[in-house]
Scaffold this motif. Structure first.
Motif, PDB file in Angstrom:
ATOM      1  N   CYS A  54       0.812  -1.221   0.000  1.00 35.78           N
ATOM      2  CA  CYS A  54       0.000   0.000   0.000  1.00 35.78           C
ATOM      3  C   CYS A  54       0.841   1.265   0.000  1.00 35.78           C
ATOM      4  CB  CYS A  54      -0.931  -0.002   1.210  1.00 35.78           C
ATOM      5  SG  CYS A  54      -2.164  -1.321   1.174  1.00 35.78           S
ATOM      6  N   ALA A  57       1.615   4.696   3.376  1.00 35.28           N
ATOM      7  CA  ALA A  57       0.294   5.292   3.587  1.00 35.28           C
ATOM      8  C   ALA A  57      -0.475   4.379   4.537  1.00 35.28           C
ATOM      9  CB  ALA A  57      -0.434   5.441   2.262  1.00 35.28           C
ATOM     10  N   CYS A  59      -2.429   4.850   7.100  1.00 38.97           N
ATOM     11  CA  CYS A  59      -3.842   5.145   7.382  1.00 38.97           C
ATOM     12  C   CYS A  59      -4.727   4.570   6.281  1.00 38.97           C
ATOM     13  CB  CYS A  59      -4.056   6.651   7.498  1.00 38.97           C
ATOM     14  SG  CYS A  59      -3.068   7.429   8.805  1.00 38.97           S
ATOM     15  N   ASN A  60      -4.310   4.769   5.040  1.00 39.79           N
ATOM     16  CA  ASN A  60      -5.048   4.215   3.911  1.00 39.79           C
ATOM     17  C   ASN A  60      -5.043   2.690   3.960  1.00 39.79           C
ATOM     18  OD1 ASN A  60      -6.339   4.423   1.180  1.00 39.79           O
ATOM     19  ND2 ASN A  60      -4.457   3.385   0.582  1.00 39.79           N
ATOM     20  N   VAL A  63      -7.739   1.284   6.165  1.00 39.70           N
ATOM     21  CA  VAL A  63      -9.072   1.399   5.573  1.00 39.70           C
ATOM     22  C   VAL A  63      -9.244   0.359   4.462  1.00 39.70           C
ATOM     23  CG1 VAL A  63     -10.658   2.920   4.341  1.00 39.70           C
ATOM     24  CG2 VAL A  63      -9.216   3.836   6.166  1.00 39.70           C
ATOM     25  N   VAL A  64      -8.197   0.142   3.672  1.00 42.52           N
ATOM     26  CA  VAL A  64      -8.241  -0.895   2.633  1.00 42.52           C
ATOM     27  C   VAL A  64      -8.477  -2.264   3.265  1.00 42.52           C
ATOM     28  CG1 VAL A  64      -6.874  -2.122   0.888  1.00 42.52           C
ATOM     29  CG2 VAL A  64      -6.798   0.375   1.000  1.00 42.52           C
ATOM     30  N   GLN A  91      -7.870   5.552  12.051  1.00 39.48           N
ATOM     31  CA  GLN A  91      -8.432   4.591  11.104  1.00 39.48           C
ATOM     32  C   GLN A  91      -8.650   3.226  11.757  1.00 39.48           C
ATOM     33  OE1 GLN A  91      -6.014   6.825  10.294  1.00 39.48           O
ATOM     34  NE2 GLN A  91      -7.417   8.059   9.062  1.00 39.48           N
TER      35      GLN A  91
END
Length: 312
Positions: A54, A57, A59-60, A63-64, A91
């Motif tokens: 990822c 990132a 935090c992303n 969420v993913v 997150q």
């Protein structure tokens, strides 16, 4: 006498992921551009289609992982503890904890044994942070055998799990046929009557060594390996407290909000024993060789031995 085998639990994490991939088709492993360090690269090499980078990132990534869990996958989101629990806390709380998603967080490089990377990367607060999230299971294995067992148990558990792994190689102490890992069930490694030593993660082996040193002076120390911080094994704590009336917790984490805090909360409700906490006091870490840092902060066998002697 043969040398004790030592393996970093982050290595155990990577190897356990490969074991899971060989058995299950719903596993997916996410990483934040740290596959070589977190050892998810082992899984990536064996099963490249199951690994998703990822990028930087975190935090992303959380969420993913949450989204993928709604599609029938069992995601293991992997990065350093500082980034998993610290940078991505919101997150983890809102996208994983609040909806109770079936996401596993593989947090490596926890504690001061990260060494030369220094205070910015030595996460001594992650257990405290994760304990505040309702429904979050927290596993902090002591060695290679236990780390692999914890990863397998996390996969089978329905709900969010925070797995804490270290960078430094530690002695393998659970390589015997009758070893059994169960979430929420502590393991008594040594029976004792004078004082209870409850340890978690990296310091468990050093605590056992300290108990031997105490025994040489006629002090009988009970040693409990608390591999699950949440849900904490209240029965094991209170049963031992009833015997010894004195509890000392040992953790490679801040004394605020970690194992020591969890044990103190249990004991405070019953007034079953006095409690002393060994860990990182209210300070940040610092850069230096991991072994020397453990010695400086009193988490080596001699340091634990001296603090126990002083307490009792």
């Amino acid at each position: 006498m043969s040398e004790v085998k030592k393996i970093a639990t982050r290595d155990s994490y990577g190897n356990a992921l490969v074991e899971l991939a060989e058995k299950y088709d719903d596993l997916v492993v996410l990483d934040a551009d740290l596959a070589a360090a977190t050892k998810t690269g082992v899984l990536k090499k064996a099963y490249p289609d199951l690994h998703i980078d990822c990028g930087i990132a975190e935090c992303n990534m959380m969420v993913v992982a949450a989204g993928m869990s709604t599609c029938g996958f069992v995601p293991f989101a992997s990065t350093f503890a500082m980034f998993a629990a610290g940078r991505a806390f919101e997150q983890v709380r809102n996208s994983i904890g609040y909806p109770h998603m079936n996401v596993k967080i593989g947090a490596t490089h926890a504690g001061i044994s990260v060494g030369e990377d220094g205070a910015s990367h030595q996460c001594n607060e992650d257990i405290a942070l994760m304990r505040t999230i309702p429904g979050m299971v927290i596993l902090n294995p002591a060695d290679d055998v236990e780390a692999k067992a914890a990863v397998h148990a996390a996969y089978k558990h329905d709900g969010p799990v925070y797995l804490r792994f270290g960078r430094l190689a530690v002695p393998v102490i659970n390589d015997h046929a009758d070893y059994k890992f169960e979430i929420g069930k502590a393991v008594t490694l040594r029976e004792g009557t004078d004082v209870t030593l409850i340890a978690t993660g990296l310091p468990v082996s050093n605590t056992l060594e300290a108990a031997e040193m105490l025994a040489a002076e006629g002090i009988s120390a009970e040693v409990i390996n608390m591999h699950t911080i949440k849900p904490i094994d209240k029965d094991a704590i209170l049963a031992s407290a009833k015997k010894t009336k004195k509890i000392i917790t040992i953790e490679e984490h801040s004394v605020l909000g970690g194992l020591g805090g969890a044990v103190s909360e249990v004991v405070a409700e019953t007034n079953a024993a006095s409690v002393h906490r060994i860990g990182i006091e209210d300070v940040f870490g610092e850069s230096g060789p991991a072994v020397e840092l453990l010695k400086k902060y009193g988490l080596d066998a001699e340091g634990i031995y001296k603090k126990v002697k002083s307490f009792i």
